[in-house]
Design a protein around this motif. Structure first.
Motif, PDB file in Angstrom:
ATOM      1  N   ASP A 219       0.833  -1.386   0.027  1.00 18.80           N
ATOM      2  CA  ASP A 219       0.059  -0.130  -0.051  1.00 18.80           C
ATOM      3  C   ASP A 219       1.071   1.238  -0.127  1.00 18.80           C
ATOM      4  O   ASP A 219       1.697   1.394   0.765  1.00 18.80           O
ATOM      5  CB  ASP A 219      -0.896   0.019   1.137  1.00 18.80           C
ATOM      6  CG  ASP A 219      -1.865   1.199   1.207  1.00 18.80           C
ATOM      7  OD1 ASP A 219      -2.184   1.651   0.052  1.00 18.80           O
ATOM      8  OD2 ASP A 219      -2.434   1.637   2.173  1.00 18.80           O
ATOM      9  N   GLY A 222      -3.301   4.510   1.226  1.00 15.25           N
ATOM     10  CA  GLY A 222      -4.033   4.426   2.318  1.00 15.25           C
ATOM     11  C   GLY A 222      -5.392   4.933   1.687  1.00 15.25           C
ATOM     12  O   GLY A 222      -5.974   4.437   0.785  1.00 15.25           O
ATOM     13  N   ILE A 241       2.797  -1.539   4.540  1.00 12.12           N
ATOM     14  CA  ILE A 241       2.354  -0.186   4.717  1.00 12.12           C
ATOM     15  C   ILE A 241       3.677   0.554   4.332  1.00 12.12           C
ATOM     16  O   ILE A 241       4.576   0.773   5.199  1.00 12.12           O
ATOM     17  CB  ILE A 241       1.818   0.239   6.085  1.00 12.12           C
ATOM     18  CG1 ILE A 241       0.369  -0.522   6.763  1.00 12.12           C
ATOM     19  CG2 ILE A 241       1.472   1.850   6.250  1.00 12.12           C
ATOM     20  CD1 ILE A 241      -0.676  -0.237   5.595  1.00 12.12           C
ATOM     21  N   CYS A 242       3.631   1.208   3.119  1.00 13.60           N
ATOM     22  CA  CYS A 242       4.843   1.801   2.586  1.00 13.60           C
ATOM     23  C   CYS A 242       4.531   3.357   2.636  1.00 13.60           C
ATOM     24  O   CYS A 242       5.556   4.053   2.911  1.00 13.60           O
ATOM     25  CB  CYS A 242       5.088   1.234   1.240  1.00 13.60           C
ATOM     26  SG  CYS A 242       6.505   2.323   0.307  1.00 13.60           S
ATOM     27  N   GLY A 243       3.285   3.781   2.508  1.00 14.10           N
ATOM     28  CA  GLY A 243       3.028   5.068   2.367  1.00 14.10           C
ATOM     29  C   GLY A 243       1.363   5.196   2.335  1.00 14.10           C
ATOM     30  O   GLY A 243       0.674   4.075   2.415  1.00 14.10           O
ATOM     31  N   ALA A 244       1.032   6.366   2.357  1.00 11.38           N
ATOM     32  CA  ALA A 244      -0.280   6.840   2.141  1.00 11.38           C
ATOM     33  C   ALA A 244      -0.565   8.200   1.697  1.00 11.38           C
ATOM     34  O   ALA A 244      -1.060   8.940   2.187  1.00 11.38           O
ATOM     35  CB  ALA A 244      -0.902   6.639   3.790  1.00 11.38           C
TER      36      ALA A 244
END
Lengths: 333, 333
Positions: A219, A222, A241-244
């Motif tokens: 991802d 987000g 969870i790499c970024g949003a």
């Protein structure tokens, strides 16, 4: 010699705007022992920049108001008081949004300007590519035959994630905004499919492309997209969870309402920061160069013109989803 | 012989209410080969029951409208056509909210009514205790000297989680609602501290009790408490998602707004379902009996009276936070 640069003028609430930045110039000072003077050629435009503009504890200290905005980049050494970096060599490192950077060389690495276009050292072989490499392999742990979904699939990180998952024998489905990007992701990057989140029913489109459910989700965005994917994960799924990017400018961040899908599916959601892997960078880069040479990894980037003055506008292209591949800003020739 | 029972009458939206249930009675039928008739003595009152009332895919199939409400429990075999379970023995298994259960015996295990009070086989040595055991040890992975925070600390699962983390040499801080519960958690269960989320500033209280940050968080509640803890986790923290009692009756679930703390801290959030560990139940139970005998594990439970008719009201005690320790309902003597 004058150095034009962009300072952080004010911490933004929500989206950065004209007030956030201040253009400035200064005379380049003399080098101290151990320092090098870098003529900055390109800087890397990264979603992480938005986070660096905020005060408060994070994985790296914030840029202070009045300081040159932090940026990774590549340039040419034009003066040197450091034995490891001779005048004329090309280097990659933290240079800032400016034309000339003085560095103590502690974070610099030499790059080969003849082997590959310089922007590749900020993209596929830079922070973006390394983030993709360690994130998908060490945290996503894709197994042959599994279904891997990647958001921001046309972006700097997502494009590499999906290609590595293909190399590992997975079915890879991208999520991107717009028909052109989706076409690019499938035709140029070789993903099995790419769904356009702007086209309407993401839930249904994903279900069609992932009839066996989702085993790994990488991802970068987000928000609602994360929630939609959470609704379709398989037992023991891994969510990286790499970024949003959908949330970085949000004043009221949106949490994943569907997070209890982790419970039902005994699944895992885990954050990654590329810097933790710095000892393993050389082996990762060697592996990616091998894949590039074998034609398995596409070195995609998008180069913008305009020098330091164009920085505020080019940064916003990221948040508007206007880039395909690694976004870089050319500072000077 | 008449069997009084409680059926699911209507799937609730939000909190279960009088409309959700229907009291009913039926004549107990003859046993088929392999079946046993269980006189139900106690049933286990579990937060998971709320999820079983919903339609839709989960880790276990939902209770159908018109069926006897699912419940784990213990009872005495009063008739048997199964060689493994003789009349007079005590068993634990899925019995339902009723006075007499006919079972094909596939999920039954014998329990020793003389060794420990029967409710313990539904609590510390039942689903609650096993959930705590595997969740904290296999997913939380607490290391000696780490700080472990447990929500629902006075509850059936949380109370066991914290005691196991203490056995493993951790600093253990509970979160519970009200002074009495907090006192119980520290004085009876031996946690290092317990903060009262109803008293006001949970963020500040937690920071005071966890000056070195939080390494492991075992979450039974979700909602704002999860968000507050996410703001105080350490690098590489492990968050075990066991439940979210604050959310089970919510019509609009609340996602963890602070989930990007996972990214900043390279932390992990992982869901657990106890049934995945069924092959390892015997060793876990053996270990916990050893700890009970050594006085390291408190067998706490709260017994309610009233038989099947009291079930709807006793279930709501869970959601109102009115229990200390494992909540069980006595069905008959």
């Amino acid at each position: 010699m004058l150095n034009h640069r962009i300072l952080l003028n004010q911490r933004p609430v929500g989206e950065p705007n004209a007030e956030s930045w201040k253009a400035d110039q200064e005379e380049v000072r003399e080098l101290a022992d151990g320092e090098v003077l870098i003529k900055v050629l390109y800087i890397s435009i990264d979603p992480a920049m938005r986070g660096w503009m905020n005060a408060g504890k994070s994985y790296i200290k914030p840029v202070e108001v009045g300081d040159v905005m932090r940026a990774l980049g590549v340039g040419e050494v034009v003066a040197s008081k450091n034995d490891r970096f001779e005048v004329g060599c090309h280097v990659s490192g933290s240079v800032g949004v400016q034309e000339f950077a003085i560095s103590d060389a502690s974070d610099l690495v030499k790059v080969d300007a003849k082997a590959l276009p310089l922007p590749v050292y900020m993209g596929t072989l830079g922070m973006s590519g390394l983030t993709a490499y360690f994130g998908i392999l060490d945290t996503g742990m894709p197994q042959e035959g599994e279904t891997v979904v990647v958001s921001g699939a046309a972006g700097a990180v997502g494009s590499v994630v999906g290609q590595i998952a293909k190399i590992k024998g997975c079915k890879v489905v991208g999520i991107a905004g717009g028909e052109d990007k989706c076409k690019y992701v499938v035709e140029e990057l070789g993903f099995d499919a790419c769904v356009d989140y702007k086209s309407g029913n993401l839930r249904k489109l994903l279900r069609t492309e992932c009839p066996e459910g989702i085993d790994v989700y990488f991802d970068n965005v987000g928000g609602d997209i994360l929630d939609t994917v959470l609704g379709q994960i398989n037992k023991k799924a891994r969510i990286v969870i790499c970024g949003a990017i959908s949330q970085y400018n949000a004043t009221e961040p949106q949490g994943p309402k569907n997070y209890l899908s982790l419970l039902v599916n005994r699944a895992r959601m885990e954050g990654i920061v590329v810097f933790d892997n710095y000892k393993k960078y050389p082996e990762a880069i060697a592996q990616m160069i091998e894949w590039i040479k074998a034609g398995k990894l596409n070195i995609n980037f998008q180069e913008e013109e305009g020098g330091v003055a164009a920085f505020p506008e080019v940064l916003m292209k990221l948040f508007k989803g206007e880039n395909t591949g690694k976004l870089v800003l050319k500072i000077q020739a």
